[in-house]
Motif scaffolding. Structure first.
Motif, short mmCIF file in Angstrom:
data_model
loop_
_atom_site.label_atom_id
_atom_site.label_comp_id
_atom_site.label_asym_id
_atom_site.label_seq_id
_atom_site.Cartn_x
_atom_site.Cartn_y
_atom_site.Cartn_z
N THR A 101 58.79 46.98 0.75
CA THR A 101 58.04 48.26 1.51
C THR A 101 56.47 47.78 1.64
O THR A 101 56.00 46.97 1.34
CB THR A 101 58.41 49.24 0.70
OG1 THR A 101 57.93 49.08 -0.62
CG2 THR A 101 59.87 49.66 0.45
N HIS A 102 55.99 48.73 2.41
CA HIS A 102 54.44 48.97 2.71
C HIS A 102 53.78 47.68 3.38
O HIS A 102 52.59 47.60 3.17
CB HIS A 102 53.68 49.24 1.17
CG HIS A 102 54.45 50.42 0.36
ND1 HIS A 102 54.06 51.40 0.80
CD2 HIS A 102 55.07 50.28 -0.81
CE1 HIS A 102 54.70 52.54 -0.37
NE2 HIS A 102 55.38 51.63 -1.16
N LYS A 104 52.60 45.82 6.91
CA LYS A 104 52.14 46.17 8.18
C LYS A 104 52.28 44.97 9.05
O LYS A 104 52.34 43.59 8.82
CB LYS A 104 50.39 46.27 8.02
CG LYS A 104 50.08 47.59 7.44
CD LYS A 104 50.08 48.85 7.98
CE LYS A 104 49.84 49.89 7.15
NZ LYS A 104 49.97 51.36 7.80
N TYR A 114 52.30 48.35 13.25
CA TYR A 114 53.37 49.28 12.64
C TYR A 114 53.32 49.13 11.10
O TYR A 114 53.19 48.13 10.55
CB TYR A 114 54.79 49.00 13.14
CG TYR A 114 54.58 49.14 14.57
CD1 TYR A 114 54.61 50.37 15.56
CD2 TYR A 114 54.51 48.05 15.51
CE1 TYR A 114 54.77 50.51 16.79
CE2 TYR A 114 54.56 48.02 17.10
CZ TYR A 114 54.76 49.14 17.54
OH TYR A 114 55.12 49.25 18.83
N SER A 115 53.65 50.38 10.46
CA SER A 115 54.13 50.32 9.15
C SER A 115 55.35 49.80 9.11
O SER A 115 56.04 49.77 10.37
CB SER A 115 54.18 51.83 8.45
OG SER A 115 52.82 52.17 8.49
N LYS A 117 59.23 48.28 6.70
CA LYS A 117 59.80 48.06 5.38
C LYS A 117 60.88 46.81 5.96
O LYS A 117 61.01 46.61 7.15
CB LYS A 117 60.44 49.21 5.01
CG LYS A 117 61.40 49.84 5.78
CD LYS A 117 61.93 51.00 5.34
CE LYS A 117 62.98 51.88 6.30
NZ LYS A 117 63.48 53.06 5.50
N SER A 136 60.05 56.41 9.35
CA SER A 136 60.68 55.27 9.73
C SER A 136 61.87 55.63 10.63
O SER A 136 62.32 54.65 11.55
CB SER A 136 61.62 55.05 8.21
OG SER A 136 62.73 54.05 8.62
#
Length: 148
Positions: A101-102, A104, A114-115, A117, A136
């Motif tokens: 996760t977390h 970029k 974009y973010s 995962k 998401s």
């Protein structure tokens, strides 16, 4: 008491091997989610802080497509930088199980960041990335296939 120590040692060693099984470092084929063809070869490396970073090590030629050489529409510090060798993924952190996760991720063709995962498949051969803005559910997924 001795049996308990042996059992504890076995449990610890089996859980640490599971951590190693979840490692995503290595080279991956970036598969275009729209065409199904390979766009690039990406190298993921683990940083000293435990996060993952990925860079483009090869752009894969595709029929009918002229590859861009620089990131023209990208924000600083990516503006006009060569796409080959660019760190396109940063800050991806291991989470529970085979999840990450977390992160970029930048799309060097559009310049959007974009973010993200990711989830590693049980056999460790596929990495499914989900890039999104905000939540998401409003994103898009892409699969990378282990190349090494």
């Amino acid at each position: 008491m001795r049996n308990f120590k042996i059992l504890a040692a076995l449990l610890l060693s089996s859980s640490s091997s599971a951590v190693f099984a979840e490692d995503i470092a290595g080279t991956w084929k970036n598969i275009d989610d729209k065409t199904g063809s390979s766009k690039a070869i990406i190298e993921i490396r683990q940083e000293t802080n435990g996060t993952y970073t990925a860079k483009i090590v090869k752009v894969t030629p595709r029929p009918g497509y002229t590859a861009k050489e620089t990131c023209v529409n990208c924000p600083a510090p990516y503006t006009n930088k060569p796409i080959l060798g660019m760190d396109v993924l940063k800050g991806l952190k291991p989470a529970a199980g085979s999840n990450f996760t977390h992160g970029k991720i930048i799309d060097p063709l559009s310049g959007h960041i974009y973010s993200m995962k990711a989830k590693l498949s049980p056999n460790g051969k596929r990495l499914t990335l989900r890039g999104y803005v905000g939540v998401s559910a409003l994103g898009r997924s892409q699969t990378w296939i282990r190349n090494d």
